[in-house]
Design an enzyme around this catalytic site. Structure first.
Site, PDB file in Angstrom:
ATOM      1  N   HIS A  47       9.978  44.434 -57.570  1.00 49.68           N
ATOM      2  CA  HIS A  47      10.095  43.011 -57.887  1.00 49.68           C
ATOM      3  C   HIS A  47      10.946  42.777 -59.124  1.00 49.68           C
ATOM      4  CE1 HIS A  47       8.719  38.879 -57.330  1.00 49.68           C
ATOM      5  NE2 HIS A  47       8.587  38.796 -58.634  1.00 49.68           N
ATOM      6  N   HIS A  93       7.723  33.950 -53.438  1.00 49.41           N
ATOM      7  CA  HIS A  93       6.343  34.142 -53.892  1.00 49.41           C
ATOM      8  C   HIS A  93       5.503  34.433 -52.659  1.00 49.41           C
ATOM      9  CE1 HIS A  93       3.852  33.225 -57.691  1.00 49.41           C
ATOM     10  NE2 HIS A  93       4.765  34.137 -57.971  1.00 49.41           N
TER      11      HIS A  93
END
Length: 745
Positions: A47, A93
């Site tokens: 990420h 997300h």
């Protein structure tokens, strides 16, 4: 916990490999302590580090004549003229929204908004790209309905309370998302060119200032959680999901923008993924300096927090500033005015290290560059992308359009998403010229320059599963075509790359092919990628999502009455710019017709001729600029018949009677999704034809607009006829009635 207590099990729990752990030992010249291990784990997660994709992301075009800031900052920036720039980016997300849909989606909006105003720009628009699993599946349907309702409510809550319009997007349903929904959020803001700020620390001895909300235990290990596959224990990860406060973020926005105007701020970074860890080491790395902080000074809302917890917390609505030494009070004064905490927690140093103290003791000391810019980089093995099995079925010999068109219009992918976008405030700030489902792209007025910008989001997981390279090209082409259809010139792009586990060579092949296809198309259409996001490990129990690259592209245009989708008047010529096109049986395999009516996925995506696509886009821009199009709508999902129906759903319910000249099988003619085609209504077909001819594009008049009805013929033979009101009812009520009837939570 001492270094000696770090076991192989603890290393694995931190999503680190044995090789990565040995690299940490080599960097430090010793074993890391537990806090340092946590810091490395989040900064080296997929990420934050993009360790599996960086080598391939370098293939993307990132420079252009309007690009002020490309990848590497919180958002990309382009020059729109008149002394103004726009900052924009898309983020994902996904994992948090699966675990806790409302807060996961809400904090996704909050995070991308901070990325924009961190650059000094005021956010003025949000778009979202959403993907969910089946709503009617006996095993996963109830969960998917709960996720859908929670995600939409979360986006609405944060955007509406913050005061930014959600002006468009897309929402797709597919079995591949049963275990991994996707929530991608695009945000855009504006500022003067000289007011742009960067996330770079500078000036040895300058104070490091923490502003905004207090630090809590929410979101700890959120970045590494977003970099792993889901397991049966996924729901136990709820503490990894942050909790957002949009009203606090609104105050933070105003305070940050005002503080920036004082001239006392040197650099600024939001605390997003990896929280205080990321903001400190990235600012230090970019500025080639060190940062030393004292955790006792960090405002905390939980008692007894450890250094590990403080450094890894992803509590929302927090920023880190570097100010000029001696001007701290100017910054503090602004934040006091807005009722926000602002505390000096550290100092810029000259040694290039992140040094963390707690109760005066050094609890972490790590070189910044090794944490951030020099994180591990992998060129993972890749073979061939996955392909669907099975043969290409034969299409019906006779037309099924009479029943097929209503079925397609009420299918979840194609039906109106009114139930979703009516929960959003899409007109706040009074800049929205064209909002959801009104035109092929969202349009915002830029009052400061007297111009407008258009924005579109596009992606197609079916095409990308069949051929990731061609699917990515088609996504770029469709996004640019949507902008061209409203009269805008595409100028720059951002992307969100949603894929499965990159450690599987066939999944890595999907990512590589998609990036290379996107690169080719973005170069061709002159839309450099100014930034974006990579979301990997979208997999549950070994079942990954189809490759889902999503493109957000912005275009520039003059402010004018927008060219919208609905037909406006009866008696106008219906023109099919780009012609009827063609499609082989194999090219029908990824269409909505195959998806909804045949339950299949096979073959190859529609063939894209980028030269022809560009000519069509140039032609429609000129047609719109000359005021010749009363309406315009590109042909994409569902093909010609669905586009024609959507053009009929205006206030007056003006339909059309058309007769198509083609050798295609009837259903292929009605529902194939060949690109580079736009349906136009015009009172001056001759002038439209002249412009099309100049660009080397077909523009046959295929029919005429009529009141209240749609009829499609092929060389005089009737394929189907419908009342507009009946089709519209199916189209507009499908999603809402389905959610209500199934009792979504």
């Amino acid at each position: 916990m001492s270094a000696a207590a770090i076991t192989p099990e603890i290393i694995a729990q931190h999503q680190l490999t044995p090789g990565e752990y040995q690299k940490i030992v080599s960097i430090l010249g010793r074993e890391p302590n537990y806090t340092e291990l946590g810091i490395f784990s989040v900064m080296w997660s997929e990420h934050c580090s993009y360790k599996s994709s960086r080598v391939h992301l370098k293939k993307l075009p990132t420079r252009g004549k309007l690009v002020v800031q490309g990848p590497g900052e919180n958002a990309g920036i382009i020059d729109i003229g008149g002394g103004y720039v726009i900052a924009f980016k898309i983020e994902s997300h996904n994992h948090p929204s699966f675990i806790e849909p409302f807060q996961g989606a809400a904090t996704g909006v909050g995070g991308i908004l901070r990325d924009i105003f961190t650059m000094g720009a005021r956010p003025i628009a949000v778009l979202d790209s959403l993907r969910f699993g089946r709503l009617d599946d006996p095993q996963t349907g109830a969960r998917n309905r709960r996720i859908l309702s929670g995600v939409v409510a979360g986006i609405a809550h944060y955007g509406n309370c913050f005061g930014v319009p959600t002006v468009g997007g897309e929402c797709i349903f597919d079995p591949c998302y049963d275990g991994n929904n996707l929530v991608n959020v695009f945000a855009l803001g504006i500022c003067r060119k000289e007011d742009v700020f960067y996330a770079k620390a500078a000036g040895i001895g300058n104070p490091v200032i923490y502003v905004g909300a207090r630090t809590g235990r929410d979101g700890i290990h959120g970045a590494s959680m977003a970099s792993a596959e889901f397991t049966e224990e996924a729901k136990q990860k709820r503490p990894n999901v942050q909790v957002g406060d949009p009203f606090m973020e609104k105050l933070l926005l105003e305070a940050c923008l005002e503080a920036m105007q004082t001239g006392a701020i040197v650099g600024i970074q939001d605390m997003g993924a990896a929280g205080l860890t990321c903001s400190t080491c990235e600012m230090g790395s970019r500025g080639e300096v060190g940062i030393e902080i004292e955790l006792d000074r960090v405002p905390q809302r939980a008692t007894g927090m450890t250094p590990y917890e403080i450094m890894l917390s992803e509590s929302q609505e927090r920023m880190l500033l570097v100010a000029d030494k001696g001007r701290e009070e100017e910054v503090f004064r602004v934040f006091r005015k807005w009722g926000l905490e602002a505390v000096e927690i550290g100092v810029v140093t000259g040694d290039g290290k992140l040094r963390v103290r707690h109760h005066g003791e050094v609890v972490a000391e790590i070189p910044n560059r090794e944490l951030a810019d020099e994180a591990p980089l992998y060129d993972r093995p890749h073979t061939r992308p996955l392909k669907p099995a099975g043969e290409t079925p034969a299409l019906p010999a006779a037309s099924t359009a009479q029943d097929s068109l209503p079925a397609l219009l009420k299918s979840l992918d194609l039906c109106s998403k009114r139930w979703i976008w009516e929960q959003y405030d899409y007109q706040v700030r009074t800049n929205t010229v064209a909002g959801p489902e009104r035109a092929d792209a969202a349009i915002l007025r830029i009052k400061e320059t007297g111009s407008s910008i258009a924005m579109a989001l596009d992606g197609n997981q079916r095409y990308c599963f069949l051929d990731p390279r061609e699917g990515a090209k088609l996504a770029v082409a469709e996004c640019c075509r949507n902008l061209a259809t409203v009269g805008a010139l595409p100028v720059a792009a951002t992307n969100c790359l949603n894929f499965g586990n990159p450690e599987r060579p066939e999944i890595m092949a999907q990512l590589v092919e998609a990036i290379e296809g996107m690169s080719d198309a973005c170069r061709f259409f002159d839309t450099p990628i100014t930034g974006g996001n990579v979301s990997l490990y979208n997999e549950t129990l070994g079942e990954g999502v189809h490759p889902t690259p999503v493109l957000g592209i912005v275009g520039l245009m003059k402010t004018a009455a927008p060219v919208t989708i609905p037909f406006k008047n009866a008696g106008r010529s219906v023109i099919l710019l780009g012609g009827t096109g063609s499609a082989s049986p194999a090219e029908m395999g990824g269409t909505q017709y195959a998806n909804v009516l045949l339950g299949g996925l096979w073959g190859v995506p529609p063939a894209l001729d980028m030269e022809r696509e560009k000519r069509v886009q140039d032609a429609i821009r000129e047609i719109v600029a000359e005021g010749l199009a009363e309406s315009a709508h590109d042909l994409s999902d569902g093909g010609f018949a669905v586009a024609l129906a959507e053009c009929s759903f205006g206030p007056a319910e003006i339909g059309a009677q058309v007769d198509l000249d083609s050798d295609l099988a009837p259903d292929a003619l009605c529902f194939h999704e060949g690109p580079s085609r736009i349906v136009i209504s015009s009172a001056n077909a001759a002038a439209v034809a002249a412009i099309a001819l100049k660009h080397g594009v077909e523009a046959p008049v295929v029919g005429v607009t009529i009141e209240k009805e749609i009829e499609i013929r092929q060389r005089g033979e009737r394929l189907g006829g419908w009342e507009v009101s009946a089709l519209r009812a199916a189209f507009e009520r499908s999603l809402e009635s389905y959610v209500q009837s199934t009792g979504a939570e």
